[in-house]
Design a protein around this motif. Structure first.
Motif, PDB file in Angstrom:
ATOM      1  N   LEU A  16       0.830  -1.209   0.000  1.00 39.29           N
ATOM      2  CA  LEU A  16       0.000   0.000   0.000  1.00 39.29           C
ATOM      3  C   LEU A  16       0.863   1.257   0.000  1.00 39.29           C
ATOM      4  O   LEU A  16       0.556   2.232  -0.692  1.00 39.29           O
ATOM      5  CB  LEU A  16      -0.931  -0.012   1.215  1.00 39.29           C
ATOM      6  CG  LEU A  16      -2.070  -1.027   1.184  1.00 39.29           C
ATOM      7  CD1 LEU A  16      -2.827  -1.036   2.507  1.00 39.29           C
ATOM      8  CD2 LEU A  16      -3.034  -0.725   0.032  1.00 39.29           C
ATOM      9  N   TRP A  17       1.942   1.236   0.780  1.00 44.27           N
ATOM     10  CA  TRP A  17       2.819   2.403   0.869  1.00 44.27           C
ATOM     11  C   TRP A  17       3.389   2.765  -0.501  1.00 44.27           C
ATOM     12  O   TRP A  17       3.351   3.928  -0.913  1.00 44.27           O
ATOM     13  CB  TRP A  17       3.950   2.125   1.860  1.00 44.27           C
ATOM     14  CG  TRP A  17       5.014   3.183   1.898  1.00 44.27           C
ATOM     15  CD1 TRP A  17       6.213   3.176   1.241  1.00 44.27           C
ATOM     16  CD2 TRP A  17       4.965   4.434   2.596  1.00 44.27           C
ATOM     17  NE1 TRP A  17       6.918   4.323   1.497  1.00 44.27           N
ATOM     18  CE2 TRP A  17       6.183   5.109   2.335  1.00 44.27           C
ATOM     19  CE3 TRP A  17       4.021   5.029   3.441  1.00 44.27           C
ATOM     20  CZ2 TRP A  17       6.474   6.359   2.875  1.00 44.27           C
ATOM     21  CZ3 TRP A  17       4.321   6.271   3.978  1.00 44.27           C
ATOM     22  CH2 TRP A  17       5.522   6.923   3.691  1.00 44.27           C
ATOM     23  N   VAL A  20       0.507   3.816  -3.050  1.00 45.74           N
ATOM     24  CA  VAL A  20       0.068   5.186  -2.757  1.00 45.74           C
ATOM     25  C   VAL A  20       1.168   6.168  -3.157  1.00 45.74           C
ATOM     26  O   VAL A  20       0.889   7.256  -3.679  1.00 45.74           O
ATOM     27  CB  VAL A  20      -0.287   5.334  -1.264  1.00 45.74           C
ATOM     28  CG1 VAL A  20      -0.496   6.810  -0.901  1.00 45.74           C
ATOM     29  CG2 VAL A  20      -1.537   4.537  -0.924  1.00 45.74           C
TER      30      VAL A  20
END
Length: 212
Positions: A16-17, A20
């Motif tokens: 996710l990091w 994003v």
């Protein structure tokens, strides 16, 4: 209800990091925010790798600390003398500096060296491990350079990226991989391969963006 393991949770957070991050760097108004988050991301990446590292002992702790310190010193010499890598200067995206060198840059060396050494476990005891590791580091740097320049991480004085940069990356990283082999440092990590893969995806996606 399914219970996730620690490494599964870590992989989800890492994925996710970086996803994003790709979106954030693609949206121009958000770029300054994500540039400022870059040092935080490096610290978290290094912390996660050390958390999942096995076996935890004094030897590995000293070696990994030495890699981070060595990487910082090499960059400090390079940016202040141009004797290593070529003529370059650091921007502001990598955070606070000491003698024109971001404190965080040593962790970048540690994360990359560690991840590649972890992935290369089957050949870690061979004579060619340092060569394969160094070649992988050069390939990663080739992918990283345009993104770093476009996002205020560092800049080259000459047009383009000098070949000396890649030669010295090969030599410096090859030395570090050789030390890991000679010192017989054991590296087992359940998330290192995934973290490295996500970094490749991140820089590859932003490379494509820069070129379109």
């Amino acid at each position: 209800m399914k219970t996730f393991t620690k490494d599964q949770i870590a992989k989800i957070a890492i994925g996710l990091w970086y996803l994003v991050g790709i979106i954030g760097f693609m949206i121009r108004p958000l770029q300054p925010i994500f540039q400022q988050l870059t040092p935080f991301g490096m610290v978290v990446a290094a912390a996660l790798l050390m958390f999942f590292h096995e076996p935890k002992n004094l030897k590995s702790g000293l070696v990994f600390s030495g890699i981070a310190l060595f990487g910082f010193i090499v960059e400090l010499i390079g940016v202040n003398t141009q004797a290593i890598f070529g003529f370059y200067i650091y921007g502001n995206s990598l955070g606070p500096k000491l003698w024109n060198t971001p404190f965080i840059i040593g962790l970048n060396w540690l994360v990359l060296i560690y991840c590649i050494a972890s992935l290369a476990k089957p050949i870690r005891n061979t004579w060619y491990f340092p060569l394969i590791g160094a070649a992988t580091m050069v390939g990663f740097d080739w992918l990283m350079e345009p993104v770093a320049i476009a996002n205020d991480m560092w800049y080259w004085a000459c047009p383009g990226i000098p070949s000396k940069n890649y030669i010295d990356w090969f030599l410096v990283s090859g030395f570090l991989f050789l030390m890991i082999r000679l010192l017989k440092v054991e590296i087992n990590n359940r998330i290192a391969g995934f973290l490295f893969a996500m970094q490749v995806v991140f820089f590859l996606a932003l490379n494509i963006l820069i070129r379109t």
